[in-house]
Each structure stands twice: as C-alpha cells, then as structure tokens.
Design a protein around this motif. Structure first.
Motif, PDB file in Angstrom:
ATOM      1  N   PHE A 155       8.239  -1.255  -7.955  1.00 13.42           N
ATOM      2  CA  PHE A 155       8.136  -2.125  -6.778  1.00 13.42           C
ATOM      3  C   PHE A 155       6.730  -2.722  -6.695  1.00 13.42           C
ATOM      4  CE2 PHE A 155       6.985  -3.105  -2.477  1.00 13.42           C
ATOM      5  CZ  PHE A 155       8.121  -3.681  -1.923  1.00 13.42           C
ATOM      6  N   HIS A 156       5.725  -1.847  -6.874  1.00 12.64           N
ATOM      7  CA  HIS A 156       4.327  -2.268  -6.715  1.00 12.64           C
ATOM      8  C   HIS A 156       3.984  -3.368  -7.726  1.00 12.64           C
ATOM      9  CE1 HIS A 156       0.482  -1.202  -4.806  1.00 12.64           C
ATOM     10  NE2 HIS A 156      -0.099  -1.529  -5.943  1.00 12.64           N
ATOM     11  N   GLU A 157       4.490  -3.199  -8.953  1.00  9.93           N
ATOM     12  CA  GLU A 157       4.175  -4.212  -9.980  1.00  9.93           C
ATOM     13  C   GLU A 157       4.873  -5.531  -9.670  1.00  9.93           C
ATOM     14  OE1 GLU A 157       3.332  -1.269 -13.753  1.00  9.93           O
ATOM     15  OE2 GLU A 157       4.558  -3.049 -14.007  1.00  9.93           O
ATOM     16  N   ILE A 158       6.193  -5.446  -9.425  1.00 10.53           N
ATOM     17  CA  ILE A 158       6.976  -6.684  -9.235  1.00 10.53           C
ATOM     18  C   ILE A 158       6.504  -7.420  -7.979  1.00 10.53           C
ATOM     19  CG2 ILE A 158       9.299  -7.586  -8.737  1.00 10.53           C
ATOM     20  CD1 ILE A 158      10.325  -5.152 -10.444  1.00 10.53           C
TER      21      ILE A 158
ATOM     22  N   PRO B 115       0.808  -1.224   0.000  1.00  7.59           N
ATOM     23  CA  PRO B 115       0.000   0.000   0.000  1.00  7.59           C
ATOM     24  C   PRO B 115       0.838   1.269   0.000  1.00  7.59           C
ATOM     25  CG  PRO B 115      -0.452  -1.326   1.976  1.00  7.59           C
ATOM     26  CD  PRO B 115       0.489  -2.113   1.115  1.00  7.59           C
ATOM     27  N   LEU B 116       1.967   1.238   0.731  1.00  2.74           N
ATOM     28  CA  LEU B 116       2.806   2.448   0.793  1.00  2.74           C
ATOM     29  C   LEU B 116       3.346   2.793  -0.594  1.00  2.74           C
ATOM     30  CD1 LEU B 116       3.725   4.366   2.986  1.00  2.74           C
ATOM     31  CD2 LEU B 116       5.772   2.966   3.301  1.00  2.74           C
ATOM     32  N   SER B 117       3.787   1.775  -1.347  1.00  4.92           N
ATOM     33  CA  SER B 117       4.314   2.058  -2.691  1.00  4.92           C
ATOM     34  C   SER B 117       3.186   2.553  -3.609  1.00  4.92           C
ATOM     35  CB  SER B 117       5.021   0.832  -3.277  1.00  4.92           C
ATOM     36  OG  SER B 117       4.145  -0.270  -3.298  1.00  4.92           O
ATOM     37  N   GLY B 118       1.970   2.012  -3.417  1.00  3.08           N
ATOM     38  CA  GLY B 118       0.833   2.485  -4.213  1.00  3.08           C
ATOM     39  C   GLY B 118       0.547   3.951  -3.922  1.00  3.08           C
ATOM     40  N   TRP B 119       0.547   4.289  -2.649  1.00  3.13           N
ATOM     41  CA  TRP B 119       0.293   5.686  -2.220  1.00  3.13           C
ATOM     42  C   TRP B 119       1.386   6.606  -2.775  1.00  3.13           C
ATOM     43  CZ3 TRP B 119       0.184   7.087   3.741  1.00  3.13           C
ATOM     44  CH2 TRP B 119      -0.329   8.375   3.910  1.00  3.13           C
ATOM     45  N   MET B 120       2.649   6.120  -2.739  1.00  7.04           N
ATOM     46  CA  MET B 120       3.759   6.945  -3.241  1.00  7.04           C
ATOM     47  C   MET B 120       3.636   7.176  -4.742  1.00  7.04           C
ATOM     48  SD  MET B 120       6.854   5.288  -1.051  1.00  7.04           S
ATOM     49  CE  MET B 120       8.178   5.952  -2.004  1.00  7.04           C
TER      50      MET B 120
ATOM     51  N   PHE C  49     -13.100  10.642   2.736  1.00  5.39           N
ATOM     52  CA  PHE C  49     -12.046  11.633   3.018  1.00  5.39           C
ATOM     53  C   PHE C  49     -10.846  11.285   2.159  1.00  5.39           C
ATOM     54  CE2 PHE C  49     -11.325   8.179   6.001  1.00  5.39           C
ATOM     55  CZ  PHE C  49      -9.941   7.964   5.901  1.00  5.39           C
ATOM     56  N   ASN C  50      -9.908  12.274   2.059  1.00  5.48           N
ATOM     57  CA  ASN C  50      -8.698  12.042   1.274  1.00  5.48           C
ATOM     58  C   ASN C  50      -7.488  11.865   2.172  1.00  5.48           C
ATOM     59  OD1 ASN C  50     -10.092  12.295  -1.061  1.00  5.48           O
ATOM     60  ND2 ASN C  50      -9.341  14.344  -1.548  1.00  5.48           N
ATOM     61  N   PHE C  51      -6.587  10.977   1.777  1.00  4.83           N
ATOM     62  CA  PHE C  51      -5.286  10.898   2.441  1.00  4.83           C
ATOM     63  C   PHE C  51      -4.411  12.008   1.854  1.00  4.83           C
ATOM     64  CE2 PHE C  51      -6.973   6.684   3.095  1.00  4.83           C
ATOM     65  CZ  PHE C  51      -6.531   6.370   4.368  1.00  4.83           C
ATOM     66  N   PRO C  52      -3.462  12.520   2.652  1.00  4.21           N
ATOM     67  CA  PRO C  52      -2.606  13.594   2.109  1.00  4.21           C
ATOM     68  C   PRO C  52      -1.710  13.083   0.972  1.00  4.21           C
ATOM     69  CG  PRO C  52      -1.868  12.901   4.298  1.00  4.21           C
ATOM     70  CD  PRO C  52      -3.163  12.203   4.044  1.00  4.21           C
ATOM     71  N   ILE C  53      -1.312  14.005   0.096  1.00  7.39           N
ATOM     72  CA  ILE C  53      -0.368  13.654  -0.967  1.00  7.39           C
ATOM     73  C   ILE C  53       1.030  13.629  -0.342  1.00  7.39           C
ATOM     74  CG2 ILE C  53       0.660  14.481  -3.123  1.00  7.39           C
ATOM     75  CD1 ILE C  53      -2.036  15.540  -3.942  1.00  7.39           C
ATOM     76  N   LEU C  54       1.763  12.549  -0.541  1.00  8.86           N
ATOM     77  CA  LEU C  54       3.086  12.421   0.074  1.00  8.86           C
ATOM     78  C   LEU C  54       4.102  13.270  -0.704  1.00  8.86           C
ATOM     79  CD1 LEU C  54       3.164   8.527   0.557  1.00  8.86           C
ATOM     80  CD2 LEU C  54       2.793  10.254   2.332  1.00  8.86           C
ATOM     81  N   PRO C  55       5.106  13.803   0.009  1.00 10.65           N
ATOM     82  CA  PRO C  55       6.138  14.581  -0.692  1.00 10.65           C
ATOM     83  C   PRO C  55       7.121  13.647  -1.422  1.00 10.65           C
ATOM     84  CG  PRO C  55       6.592  14.519   1.665  1.00 10.65           C
ATOM     85  CD  PRO C  55       5.341  13.735   1.461  1.00 10.65           C
ATOM     86  N   VAL C  56       6.750  13.221  -2.618  1.00  7.00           N
ATOM     87  CA  VAL C  56       7.536  12.234  -3.357  1.00  7.00           C
ATOM     88  C   VAL C  56       7.834  12.802  -4.745  1.00  7.00           C
ATOM     89  CG1 VAL C  56       7.408   9.928  -4.356  1.00  7.00           C
ATOM     90  CG2 VAL C  56       6.334  10.362  -2.170  1.00  7.00           C
ATOM     91  N   ASP C  57       9.111  12.721  -5.194  1.00  6.39           N
ATOM     92  CA  ASP C  57       9.386  13.229  -6.558  1.00  6.39           C
ATOM     93  C   ASP C  57       9.123  12.131  -7.598  1.00  6.39           C
ATOM     94  OD1 ASP C  57      11.543  11.532  -6.524  1.00  6.39           O
ATOM     95  OD2 ASP C  57      13.018  13.087  -6.096  1.00  6.39           O
ATOM     96  N   LYS C  58       9.317  12.504  -8.871  1.00  5.03           N
ATOM     97  CA  LYS C  58       8.952  11.568  -9.962  1.00  5.03           C
ATOM     98  C   LYS C  58       9.799  10.300  -9.926  1.00  5.03           C
ATOM     99  CE  LYS C  58       6.875  14.468 -13.427  1.00  5.03           C
ATOM    100  NZ  LYS C  58       7.272  15.860 -13.600  1.00  5.03           N
ATOM    101  N   VAL C  59      11.096  10.472  -9.556  1.00  2.95           N
ATOM    102  CA  VAL C  59      12.009   9.316  -9.559  1.00  2.95           C
ATOM    103  C   VAL C  59      11.558   8.298  -8.511  1.00  2.95           C
ATOM    104  CG1 VAL C  59      14.402   8.597  -9.211  1.00  2.95           C
ATOM    105  CG2 VAL C  59      13.907  10.771 -10.345  1.00  2.95           C
ATOM    106  N   LEU C  60      11.289   8.812  -7.314  1.00  4.53           N
ATOM    107  CA  LEU C  60      10.854   7.920  -6.225  1.00  4.53           C
ATOM    108  C   LEU C  60       9.511   7.266  -6.576  1.00  4.53           C
ATOM    109  CD1 LEU C  60      12.047   7.098  -3.569  1.00  4.53           C
ATOM    110  CD2 LEU C  60      10.814   8.948  -2.436  1.00  4.53           C
ATOM    111  N   ALA C  61       8.628   8.064  -7.182  1.00  2.00           N
ATOM    112  CA  ALA C  61       7.310   7.520  -7.558  1.00  2.00           C
ATOM    113  C   ALA C  61       7.474   6.423  -8.605  1.00  2.00           C
ATOM    114  CB  ALA C  61       6.424   8.641  -8.093  1.00  2.00           C
ATOM    115  N   GLY C  62       8.450   6.635  -9.527  1.00  2.00           N
ATOM    116  CA  GLY C  62       8.705   5.622 -10.563  1.00  2.00           C
ATOM    117  C   GLY C  62       9.212   4.334  -9.925  1.00  2.00           C
ATOM    118  N   GLY C  63      10.118   4.470  -8.946  1.00  2.65           N
ATOM    119  CA  GLY C  63      10.649   3.295  -8.240  1.00  2.65           C
ATOM    120  C   GLY C  63       9.527   2.574  -7.493  1.00  2.65           C
ATOM    121  N   ALA C  64       8.647   3.361  -6.881  1.00  3.15           N
ATOM    122  CA  ALA C  64       7.528   2.776  -6.131  1.00  3.15           C
ATOM    123  C   ALA C  64       6.605   2.003  -7.082  1.00  3.15           C
ATOM    124  CB  ALA C  64       6.754   3.879  -5.410  1.00  3.15           C
ATOM    125  N   HIS C  65       6.422   2.562  -8.288  1.00  6.56           N
ATOM    126  CA  HIS C  65       5.572   1.905  -9.292  1.00  6.56           C
ATOM    127  C   HIS C  65       6.152   0.539  -9.674  1.00  6.56           C
ATOM    128  CE1 HIS C  65       2.758   2.814 -12.922  1.00  6.56           C
ATOM    129  NE2 HIS C  65       2.734   1.550 -12.596  1.00  6.56           N
TER     130      HIS C  65
END
Ligand code: HEM
Length: 180
Positions: A140-143, A100-105, A122-138
């Motif tokens: 991770f989430h798939e694999i 879930p954390l990687s999905g949120w990121m 309600f909404n969860f806050p948007i995490l302070p994550v840049d594009k590179v970290l978000a790409g890595g999280a993506h």
C-alpha cells in the motif's frame, strides 16, 4: 483580488494545510530518492519521524475540519471541477493518515519489527501487526506513495490554474492572512 472572511479557510485549516503540505512533499522526496540520490545520507529515520508528525497533525486536521467546514466553492465552477475538487480533497484526507499508518505498520510487523523513533526523543509503540498485514501495508505504502506524488502535482497545477488562468479566489482563500 479581495475576498471576505467568510470565503476563506479558517486560520487553523490554513495552518494544518501548509504544515502538512510541506512535510508530505519533503517525505515523498525522501521516500522516493532514499535509495538513489539520497543514498548513504541516512534520511529514513527523518522520513519516519516526519511521517509520524503528519499522522498526528492529520488527526488534528480531521477534528478541526468537523468543527470548521470548508468555505463554499466560488460561484461559476463547472460541475466536473466541483467533483474533481471534492475527490482530490477526500483522497488527501485519507492518504495523510493512511500513508503514515501503513509505514508504521510495515515497521512494526516486518521481518525485524522496529519501534519508530521521533527524532531520537521518544519511541512510538510497536503495533500488533503480523507479517501478512505488514506486507500488505508495505505494498500500500509503495503504490499510494506514487499515487500521492501524482495527486500533489495535480493539486498544485489546479491551484495555479485557478490563480493565474481563471483568476478566482481558490488559492487565495487558503493563503495565510486574515483567516476566520
Ligand atoms: C506523510 C507520510 C508519508 C509519506 C507521504 C511517505 C511516502 C513514501 C514514499 C513515496 C516512499 C517511496 C515508495 C517507493 O519508492 O517504493 C516511501 C517509502 C518508505 N516509507 Fe514512507 N511515507 C510516509 C510515512 C512513513 C512512515 C510514518 C514510515 C514508518 C514509520 C514510513 C516508512 C517507509 C519505508 C520503510 C519506506 C521504504 C520502503 C522500501 O524501500 O521498500 N513512511 N514512503
């Protein structure tokens, strides 16, 4: 088979186990099939909300686990079985938080950052994550989405083997009943 209270998981652990298990299985199905079988049904907002529920329950599960250790494994289990059981459990403990954390990121830091809604309430806050970290999280989430699906299948097969072939208490100690 009769098992004593000391051989069972605690009531809280049983609650967390089955609730998280159900939600994770539903989410793996939604995640894997949202672009094929379930296309057009708009299932992804449900996937996000279920995932965030799993995140909250998993943190609760971790805290509960600190105060309520798992009961000892049944006598007579081979060394490799004990190691496999420990590794699977720790992999699950990590994945139920990291998925879930990687999905949120990835939602927070992608090309179009979006807040994650919890069933429209309600909404969860948007995490302070840049594009590179978000790409890595993506990635991770798939694999690890596939890895988790495989792990769930192995875990269910192992539980059924214990119950129907080895006929020990491994499955029953996680069944709802007179838990500790
Ligand atoms: C228990 C928690 C979760 C599990 C087990 C899970 C599992 C999965 C799986 C198996 C996939 C398919 C991966 C693929 O086919 O490439 C997926 C896709 C996806 N998940 Fe999750 N997920 C969880 C939580 C979340 C959360 C909390 C979010 C966002 C808030 C999220 C966002 C996404 C997105 C956007 C996709 C689509 C990725 C793509 O198509 O490129 N997931 N998830």
């Amino acid at each position: 088979m009769t098992i004593t209270a000391a051989q069972r998981y605690s009531r809280g652990a049983i609650f967390f186990h089955w609730t998280i298990a159900l939600l994770v299985i539903v989410n793996i199905i939604l995640g894997l099939f949202h672009e094929s079988l379930l296309k057009g049904l708009g299932v992804m907002p449900v996937h996000f909300a279920i995932g965030m529920t799993v995140l909250i329950l998993s943190i609760g599960r971790w805290i509960w686990r600190l105060a309520h250790p798992a009961p000892p494994l049944p006598l007579g289990m081979a060394g490799w079985e004990k190691v496999a059981s420990k590794l699977t459990h720790w992999a699950f403990y990590l994945l139920i938080v990291l998925m879930p954390l990687s999905g949120w990121m990835m939602m927070s830091g992608g090309r179009h950052p979006r807040a994650v809604s919890w069933f429209g309430l309600f909404n969860f806050p948007i995490l302070p994550v840049d594009k590179v970290l978000a790409g890595g999280a993506h990635e991770f989430h798939e694999i690890f989405g596939y890895a988790m699906a495989a792990l769930v299948i192995v875990h269910i097969a192992a539980a059924l083997r214990h119950h129907f072939i080895l006929r020990d208490s491994v499955l029953m100690r996680m069944m709802p009943g007179s838990g500790r």
